[in-house]
Design an enzyme around this catalytic site. Structure first.
Site, PDB file in Angstrom:
ATOM      1  N   ASN A 164      -9.859   1.544   5.239  1.00 19.23           N
ATOM      2  CA  ASN A 164     -10.301   0.557   6.239  1.00 19.23           C
ATOM      3  C   ASN A 164     -11.563   0.979   6.990  1.00 19.23           C
ATOM      4  O   ASN A 164     -12.063   0.218   7.820  1.00 19.23           O
ATOM      5  CB  ASN A 164      -9.164   0.232   7.216  1.00 19.23           C
ATOM      6  CG  ASN A 164      -8.653   1.450   7.948  1.00 19.23           C
ATOM      7  OD1 ASN A 164      -9.083   2.563   7.677  1.00 19.23           O
ATOM      8  ND2 ASN A 164      -7.728   1.245   8.874  1.00 19.23           N
ATOM      9  N   HIS A 205      -3.787   0.894  -4.473  1.00 18.84           N
ATOM     10  CA  HIS A 205      -4.977   0.798  -3.616  1.00 18.84           C
ATOM     11  C   HIS A 205      -6.088   1.728  -4.092  1.00 18.84           C
ATOM     12  O   HIS A 205      -7.226   1.613  -3.624  1.00 18.84           O
ATOM     13  CB  HIS A 205      -4.577   1.154  -2.184  1.00 18.84           C
ATOM     14  CG  HIS A 205      -5.122   0.236  -1.133  1.00 18.84           C
ATOM     15  ND1 HIS A 205      -5.678  -0.999  -1.399  1.00 18.84           N
ATOM     16  CD2 HIS A 205      -5.197   0.377   0.222  1.00 18.84           C
ATOM     17  CE1 HIS A 205      -6.059  -1.569  -0.270  1.00 18.84           C
ATOM     18  NE2 HIS A 205      -5.789  -0.751   0.723  1.00 18.84           N
ATOM     19  N   ASN A 235      -9.186  -4.637   3.532  1.00 17.51           N
ATOM     20  CA  ASN A 235      -9.821  -3.941   4.651  1.00 17.51           C
ATOM     21  C   ASN A 235     -11.032  -3.122   4.245  1.00 17.51           C
ATOM     22  O   ASN A 235     -11.959  -2.927   5.041  1.00 17.51           O
ATOM     23  CB  ASN A 235      -8.799  -3.050   5.367  1.00 17.51           C
ATOM     24  CG  ASN A 235      -7.786  -3.872   6.143  1.00 17.51           C
ATOM     25  OD1 ASN A 235      -8.100  -4.941   6.651  1.00 17.51           O
ATOM     26  ND2 ASN A 235      -6.570  -3.384   6.220  1.00 17.51           N
ATOM     27  N   ASP A 253      -9.190  -2.781  -5.688  1.00 19.16           N
ATOM     28  CA  ASP A 253      -7.963  -3.465  -6.092  1.00 19.16           C
ATOM     29  C   ASP A 253      -7.972  -4.873  -5.506  1.00 19.16           C
ATOM     30  O   ASP A 253      -8.539  -5.104  -4.442  1.00 19.16           O
ATOM     31  CB  ASP A 253      -6.737  -2.687  -5.611  1.00 19.16           C
ATOM     32  CG  ASP A 253      -6.729  -2.493  -4.095  1.00 19.16           C
ATOM     33  OD1 ASP A 253      -7.717  -1.942  -3.561  1.00 19.16           O
ATOM     34  OD2 ASP A 253      -5.755  -2.895  -3.434  1.00 19.16           O
TER      35      ASP A 253
END
Length: 197
Positions: free
Chosen positions: A69, A22, A113, A92
């Site tokens: 997020n 991530h 997100n 990513d």
């Protein structure tokens, strides 16, 4: 006068996340900062930023510190602070296989997100993205677990090449735009069964 560019790498802050899939966006932002010869500093917009030049253009490199997020708040604050609409987001991407890098303008968030938050905060999908392929999780592994795992040992062998290539693509987006960048780089994915072709 041309706006300066805001180039945002997405990830989660903290050493425990540093090598996660991530955090590919943070990794590319770090490479770009090294190329620009600068260092990230804290900014009041809940981000680390580095102001400098890449391929002759004025750029602000940024890494939001809000967790993935909630990336939209810092990105909107930075876009307003630097008065720029020229945005590239590095993230990513599950729907692109590992070893492939893709650029595009706008589109959906594919459940990402970070992108969802940025699109909501900016009230537009029309920003450039550099999609760093991480592929889908194996078997029945939960997606949220997969993206927060470090790159696998076999993947780490190719990771420096991919980060370097992703940085090249960001510079190309700034220098020549989207279509020439796609024409040059999309046909040259990393062949994971052998040397780069």
């Amino acid at each position: 006068m041309v706006d300066r560019w805001l180039v945002v790498g997405l990830g989660n802050p903290g050493p425990e996340y540093a090598a996660n899939r991530h955090n590919a966006g943070f990794m590319v932002a770090d490479e770009l900062a090294a190329r620009a010869g600068g260092r990230f500093k804290a900014h009041r917009a809940r981000a680390e930023v580095m102001e400098g030049r890449l391929v002759g253009a004025s750029v602000v490199l940024a890494k939001p510190l809000s967790f993935m997020n909630l990336s939209g708040g810092p990105v909107k604050a930075l876009a307003d602070f630097y008065k720029t609409t020229q945005l590239i987001v590095i993230h990513d991407e599950l729907d692109v296989p590992y070893g492939a890098l893709r650029t595009k303008l706008g589109g959906g968030d594919n459940g990402h997100n970070g992108l969802k938050s940025i699109t909501k905060s900016l009230d537009t999908k029309d920003y450039l993205r550099l999609r760093f392929g991480i592929g889908r999780p194996p078997g029945r592994m939960d997606t949220a677990v997969y993206v927060l795992k470090d790159f696998a040992t076999a993947e780490r062998k190719d990771l420096p090449f991919l980060i370097d290539r992703a940085a090249d693509m960001v510079e190309s987006l700034i220098q020549v735009g989207l279509e020439p960048t796609q024409n040059k780089f999309h046909a040259a994915d990393l062949n994971l069964s052998g040397p780069p072709r």
